[in-house]
Design an enzyme around this catalytic site. Structure first.
Site, PDB file in Angstrom:
ATOM      1  N   GLY A  54      -8.160  49.056  78.768  1.00 53.67           N
ATOM      2  CA  GLY A  54      -9.138  47.451  79.390  1.00 53.67           C
ATOM      3  C   GLY A  54     -10.039  48.255  79.462  1.00 53.67           C
ATOM      4  O   GLY A  54     -11.365  48.818  79.096  1.00 53.67           O
ATOM      5  N   CYS A  81      -5.158  54.514  77.914  1.00 55.01           N
ATOM      6  CA  CYS A  81      -6.527  54.888  77.717  1.00 55.01           C
ATOM      7  C   CYS A  81      -6.909  53.836  79.397  1.00 55.01           C
ATOM      8  O   CYS A  81      -7.043  55.541  80.909  1.00 55.01           O
ATOM      9  CB  CYS A  81      -6.823  54.003  76.605  1.00 55.01           C
ATOM     10  SG  CYS A  81      -9.214  54.177  76.547  1.00 55.01           S
ATOM     11  N   TYR A  82      -7.452  53.680  79.657  1.00 53.69           N
ATOM     12  CA  TYR A  82      -7.574  53.331  81.046  1.00 53.69           C
ATOM     13  C   TYR A  82      -6.542  52.891  81.483  1.00 53.69           C
ATOM     14  O   TYR A  82      -6.643  53.475  82.967  1.00 53.69           O
ATOM     15  CB  TYR A  82      -7.973  51.041  80.950  1.00 53.69           C
ATOM     16  CG  TYR A  82      -8.720  50.564  82.403  1.00 53.69           C
ATOM     17  CD1 TYR A  82     -10.176  51.280  83.182  1.00 53.69           C
ATOM     18  CD2 TYR A  82      -7.637  49.513  83.006  1.00 53.69           C
ATOM     19  CE1 TYR A  82     -10.274  50.336  84.312  1.00 53.69           C
ATOM     20  CE2 TYR A  82      -7.895  49.763  84.356  1.00 53.69           C
ATOM     21  CZ  TYR A  82      -9.346  49.725  84.969  1.00 53.69           C
ATOM     22  OH  TYR A  82      -9.650  49.198  86.065  1.00 53.69           O
ATOM     23  N   HIS A 166      -5.931  55.659  71.270  1.00 54.00           N
ATOM     24  CA  HIS A 166      -4.866  54.352  71.223  1.00 54.00           C
ATOM     25  C   HIS A 166      -3.701  54.151  70.064  1.00 54.00           C
ATOM     26  O   HIS A 166      -4.328  54.511  68.840  1.00 54.00           O
ATOM     27  CB  HIS A 166      -5.542  53.226  70.003  1.00 54.00           C
ATOM     28  CG  HIS A 166      -6.779  52.953  71.824  1.00 54.00           C
ATOM     29  ND1 HIS A 166      -6.298  52.002  72.553  1.00 54.00           N
ATOM     30  CD2 HIS A 166      -7.824  52.965  71.849  1.00 54.00           C
ATOM     31  CE1 HIS A 166      -7.845  51.839  73.351  1.00 54.00           C
ATOM     32  NE2 HIS A 166      -8.358  52.473  73.494  1.00 54.00           N
ATOM     33  N   GLU A 168      -1.290  52.814  69.229  1.00 52.43           N
ATOM     34  CA  GLU A 168      -1.139  50.923  68.984  1.00 52.43           C
ATOM     35  C   GLU A 168      -1.708  50.516  67.457  1.00 52.43           C
ATOM     36  O   GLU A 168      -1.707  49.931  66.756  1.00 52.43           O
ATOM     37  CB  GLU A 168      -0.807  49.956  69.466  1.00 52.43           C
ATOM     38  CG  GLU A 168      -2.817  49.996  70.189  1.00 52.43           C
ATOM     39  CD  GLU A 168      -3.511  50.756  71.211  1.00 52.43           C
ATOM     40  OE1 GLU A 168      -2.325  51.960  71.481  1.00 52.43           O
ATOM     41  OE2 GLU A 168      -4.004  49.940  72.201  1.00 52.43           O
ATOM     42  N   SER A 220       6.771  20.677  59.535  1.00 55.69           N
ATOM     43  CA  SER A 220       5.498  20.494  58.872  1.00 55.69           C
ATOM     44  C   SER A 220       5.327  20.713  57.318  1.00 55.69           C
ATOM     45  O   SER A 220       4.928  21.061  57.020  1.00 55.69           O
ATOM     46  CB  SER A 220       4.492  21.231  59.635  1.00 55.69           C
ATOM     47  OG  SER A 220       4.837  22.900  59.115  1.00 55.69           O
ATOM     48  N   GLY A 221       6.817  21.794  57.341  1.00 54.91           N
ATOM     49  CA  GLY A 221       6.502  22.335  55.917  1.00 54.91           C
ATOM     50  C   GLY A 221       6.406  24.112  55.952  1.00 54.91           C
ATOM     51  O   GLY A 221       6.282  25.039  55.143  1.00 54.91           O
ATOM     52  N   GLY A 222       5.661  24.268  56.543  1.00 58.00           N
ATOM     53  CA  GLY A 222       5.205  25.730  57.509  1.00 58.00           C
ATOM     54  C   GLY A 222       6.309  26.442  58.073  1.00 58.00           C
ATOM     55  O   GLY A 222       7.601  25.843  58.111  1.00 58.00           O
ATOM     56  N   VAL A 223       6.305  28.062  57.996  1.00 58.36           N
ATOM     57  CA  VAL A 223       7.339  28.499  58.004  1.00 58.36           C
ATOM     58  C   VAL A 223       7.774  28.546  59.512  1.00 58.36           C
ATOM     59  O   VAL A 223       8.976  28.060  59.904  1.00 58.36           O
ATOM     60  CB  VAL A 223       5.879  30.490  58.573  1.00 58.36           C
ATOM     61  CG1 VAL A 223       7.723  31.674  58.322  1.00 58.36           C
ATOM     62  CG2 VAL A 223       5.858  30.267  57.223  1.00 58.36           C
ATOM     63  N   ASP A 224       6.932  28.259  60.899  1.00 59.01           N
ATOM     64  CA  ASP A 224       7.155  28.269  62.476  1.00 59.01           C
ATOM     65  C   ASP A 224       8.068  27.117  62.291  1.00 59.01           C
ATOM     66  O   ASP A 224       9.124  27.049  63.262  1.00 59.01           O
ATOM     67  CB  ASP A 224       5.852  28.381  63.405  1.00 59.01           C
ATOM     68  CG  ASP A 224       5.170  29.637  62.937  1.00 59.01           C
ATOM     69  OD1 ASP A 224       5.454  30.462  61.710  1.00 59.01           O
ATOM     70  OD2 ASP A 224       4.183  29.900  63.326  1.00 59.01           O
ATOM     71  N   SER A 225       8.053  25.780  62.248  1.00 59.51           N
ATOM     72  CA  SER A 225       8.549  24.665  62.259  1.00 59.51           C
ATOM     73  C   SER A 225       9.815  24.991  61.132  1.00 59.51           C
ATOM     74  O   SER A 225      10.998  24.246  62.156  1.00 59.51           O
ATOM     75  CB  SER A 225       7.514  23.569  61.959  1.00 59.51           C
ATOM     76  OG  SER A 225       7.335  23.090  60.324  1.00 59.51           O
ATOM     77  N   SER A 226      10.066  25.418  60.323  1.00 61.45           N
ATOM     78  CA  SER A 226      11.005  25.433  59.447  1.00 61.45           C
ATOM     79  C   SER A 226      12.148  25.974  60.543  1.00 61.45           C
ATOM     80  O   SER A 226      13.075  26.131  60.864  1.00 61.45           O
ATOM     81  CB  SER A 226      10.859  25.894  58.229  1.00 61.45           C
ATOM     82  OG  SER A 226       9.900  24.532  57.092  1.00 61.45           O
ATOM     83  N   LYS A 366       4.698  36.874  64.278  1.00 61.74           N
ATOM     84  CA  LYS A 366       4.977  36.155  62.615  1.00 61.74           C
ATOM     85  C   LYS A 366       5.984  36.946  61.659  1.00 61.74           C
ATOM     86  O   LYS A 366       7.048  36.421  61.384  1.00 61.74           O
ATOM     87  CB  LYS A 366       4.280  36.277  61.946  1.00 61.74           C
ATOM     88  CG  LYS A 366       4.063  35.494  60.902  1.00 61.74           C
ATOM     89  CD  LYS A 366       3.507  33.165  61.561  1.00 61.74           C
ATOM     90  CE  LYS A 366       3.690  32.692  60.074  1.00 61.74           C
ATOM     91  NZ  LYS A 366       3.118  31.138  60.996  1.00 61.74           N
TER      92      LYS A 366
END
Ligand code: XMP
Length: 516
Positions: A54, A81-82, A166, A168, A220-226, A366
């Site tokens: 931070g 870190c912070y 870090h 990550e 919508s045809g996209g990954v998320d809505s499918s 994702k």
């Protein structure tokens, strides 16, 4: 839920990545603002806490603090870190300016046997201005670097640790192992966050929220809505109806793909609305990008509204919000101040068309969404589809949008993506060398060419292919020359109306990924 970790966010640009890396260990975690209400954090029943990086100094005026309940819980804590400075400061150690700010690669050496670091030396990524001068009572130095006498510290009986670097970020190659050790060995959680358990979990939550109710989903045809739709279908069966609005701005084959993926499970409950003419009518003569976006957004809402009324205006609407959207919108200072492009999605529905939302992907990243999609049996072409903007081909068809120009663009785009896919550069197995997004853009510019002794005067296609991990920044993909040559040759020969192909070599920033 048990077997989880709570991450308190102190505002580091890497906070989201910490969550990402913990999930990579198949451990469920959530990111909370550091001052989130205690009940909210404890609601996930954490088995341990991670404190993110931070602002520069724990001594600064109004510096964020460590909430009392964290240490009072007696659970393991890892400060990064912070977060490390905060632990030292709160527990009676001393933190001071490091003389010189240390930013970038460093090498640390483990000094004593401990649960989070392997013996020996390892490269890490540092980014700090302060450092620990005096350890709190009961703590020992676990690692040092040439610039930083306390690169890691800990109290193994209290299971409290701090690292100055870090873990990550990719530049700390041993970082994933450190997070694995903290989660699995120190906090002793079971790594059970796998697609099957995610599905079970979501199904239970959807049933608790909307069991017995009629639910509508906009695909919508996209990954998320499918994936969201498939999850709700799994949970609620025939209480779900879905709508797919074909705006006429889709890529080649996308409508068929959606029908193939959902017709079998949804039957008549899937409505495919052919709205191409409505959209083209509204867009006639429009060339200004923001106006195009606004018209498409509004028209979408109207078409969708008519369909929702036809379906009896269900109480619930499925939305494919994913975790990064949630994190971004809850961190106001990280949100973009200026509107570069008006993004369009169903979230912008007007209040007279209000629904209660079901957001089954709200806590998923994702790649978790994709893993769930695969586990639910959705076709790979849908699960691995690249991102596609809400306004679709409209923002890639520069100048006026007509059915003929859209068809030209669709054909060129299909040639390009097919060539990339066949070369293994796009989609599931494209790996590190892969292209994050690739498409064709039709330019409203005509140039002179010669084909078979005939003069031509036709429009140009620009090819765009980028590498990117978050789509906030991107670089143009260094595609093989022979692939570009083959693609250009095929487009000019196979697509009527095009006699020139260029390749876009601008990064983002200063350009954006899409052209409009
Ligand atoms: P830009 O062009 O802003 O795009 O660099 C970044 C990413 O966002 C996608 N994009 C959109 N996605 N609705 C969306 O859902 C939109 O209106 C929209 N505009 C751009 C773009 O394809 C890229 O992945």
């Amino acid at each position: 839920m048990t077997n989880t970790i709570a991450i308190l966010d102190y505002g580091s640009q890497y906070s989201q990545l910490i969550a990402r890396r913990v999930r990579d260990q198949r451990v469920y975690c959530e990111l909370f603002p550091w001052d989130a209400p205690q009940e909210k954090v404890e609601a996930i029943h954490p088995a341990g806490y991670i404190l993110s990086g931070g602002p520069p100094s724990v001594y600064a005026e109004n510096a964020p603090t460590l909430p009392d309940y964290v240490l009072q819980s007696g659970l393991p804590v890892l400060g990064i870190c912070y977060g490390m400075h905060l632990l030292a400061h709160t527990l009676g150690g001393m933190v001071a300016p490091a003389g010189e700010r240390e930013y970038g690669p460093a090498e640390i050496e483990t000094l004593t046997d401990n649960l989070i670091l392997p013996p020996g030396r390892q490269p890490v990524w540092m980014s700090h201005g302060d450092r620990i001068e005096t350890l709190p009572d009961g703590f020992t130095t676990l690692a040092r670097s040439s610039n930083c006498p306390v690169a890691a510290f800990g109290n193994e009986s209290k299971r409290i640790y701090g690292v100055q670097f870090h873990p990550e970020v990719r530049h700390t190659p041993g970082g994933a192992e450190l997070l694995r050790r903290f989660a699995l060995e120190v906090c002793q959680v079971n790594p059970e966050w796998i697609p099957d358990s995610i599905i079970q979990h979501s199904v239970a939550r959807i049933r608790a929220q909307a069991g017995g109710e009629h639910v509508l989903s906009a695909i919508s045809g996209g990954v998320d809505s499918s994936v969201a739709t498939a999850l709700v279908q799994r949970a609620l069966g025939d209480q779900l109806s879905a709508v797919f609005v074909d705006t006429g701005m889709m890529r080649k084959g996308e409508r068929r793909q959606v029908e193939e993926a959902f017709r079998e499970s949804l039957g008549d409950r899937l409505a495919v609305v052919d709205a191409a003419e409505i959209f083209l009518g509204k867009l006639a003569g429009v060339t200004e990008p923001e106006v195009k976006r606004r018209i498409i957004g509004e028209t979408f809402i109207r078409v969708f509204e008519a369909q929702a009324l036809k379906a009896g205006k269900p109480r619930f609407l499925v939305q494919g919000t994913i975790y990064p959207d949630v994190i971004e919108s809850s961190a106001p200072d990280r949100a973009k101040a200026q509107t570069i492009k008006t993004h369009h999605n169903v979230g912008g529905l007007p209040s007279d068309l209000s629904f209660e939302l079901i957001e089954p992907l709200r806590y998923l990243f994702k790649d978790e969404v994709r893993a769930v999609g695969e586990a639910l049996g959705l076709p790979p072409a849908l699960v691995w589809r690249q991102p596609f903007p809400g306004p679709g081909l409209a923002v890639r068809c520069l100048g006026e949008i007509t059915a003929a120009r859209l068809e030209t663009l669709r054909q060129a785009d299909d040639i390009f993506t097919t060539e990339l896919t066949e070369a293994g550069l796009l989609g599931k197995n494209s790996g590190e060398a892969g292209v994050a997004q690739a498409f064709a853009v039709l330019l409203p510019v005509r140039s002179v060419g010669v084909m078979g002794d005939q003069r031509t005067y036709r429009e140009a296609i620009a090819l765009r292919a980028v590498t990117s991990s978050d789509f906030m920044t991107a670089d143009w993909a260094r595609l093989p020359m022979d692939l570009l040559a083959r693609t250009a040759n095929r487009i000019v020969n196979e697509v009527p109306g095009v006699n020139r192909v260029t390749y876009d070599i601008t990064s983002k920033p200063p350009a954006t990924i899409e052209w409009e």
